[in-house]
Each structure stands twice: as structure tokens, then as C-alpha cells.
Scaffold this motif. Structure first.
Motif: not given
Length: 108
Positions: A50-63
């Protein structure tokens, strides 16, 4: 009479507080829970993707590697948290938001 009742209440509160703060040691420690409800998810939940997007927001997988199905959500600073998702053992879920920054992963 009123002073006696007041002192009894204060004394009782002090005893309870001492127990809550660990003033009363027990011979056997209680087992630690895997995670408290709404608390940070245990280490067997891998959120390293899970990472922070450069323009805001988060994205990624949680396992989930906990050996059982876990219910987790991603807590996002300055944005609403993600919904609570059930993740079966040895599987992952994708989380994303369009705003905010990653704060933590929590059980729910």
C-alpha cells in the motif's frame, strides 16, 4: 457521613485505577490478543504494497497470512477510511482512495 462516603468512593476508584494501570501484579500474564477491535492490524497482515499516490490517495494490496480470515480496512489521513473487507487466509484485497494519505491498516 457524607465525608465517609466520599472517602470510600475515592478509595474504591484508586483501587480500580491501580488495577487498570498494572498496580496489581498477577502471577500469570494473560495471553496477548491478536489485535484489538479497531486497532492496528497484526504483523501477519502484509500492507507493504500500500503506497501513497503522488497526486493524493492510496493504492495497493493487503495480504493476509494470519492462518484465518481477517477483516481489515485501511485508515486514511485527511480522507474517509476504506470499507471493512474480509480477506481469507493466503489471499489479498486491493484498496484505493482518490484522496488522503496512508495512516495504518486496522482490524474491524
Amino acid at each position: 457521613m457524607l465525608t465517609t462516603k466520599r472517602n470510600a468512593i475515592i478509595g474504591s476508584a484508586a483501587i480500580v485505577l491501580a488495577g487498570v494501570l498494572g498496580g496489581a501484579a498477577s502471577a500469570q500474564a494473560a495471553p496477548a490478543p491478536v489485535a484489538a477491535a479497531g486497532g492496528t492490524a497484526p504483523a501477519c497482515i502484509d500492507r507493504s504494497d500500500v503506497t501513497n499516490n503522488p497526486d493524493g490517495g492510496i493504492a495497493g494490496y493487503v495480504y493476509n497470512n494470519c492462518g484465518k480470515t481477517m477483516r481489515v480496512k485501511v485508515v486514511v489521513h485527511s480522507w474517509r477510511d476504506t470499507s471493512c473487507q474480509s480477506i481469507p487466509n493466503k489471499q489479498s484485497r486491493y484498496f484505493h482512495t482518490v484522496g488522503g494519505r496512508y495512516d495504518r491498516t486496522a482490524v474491524c
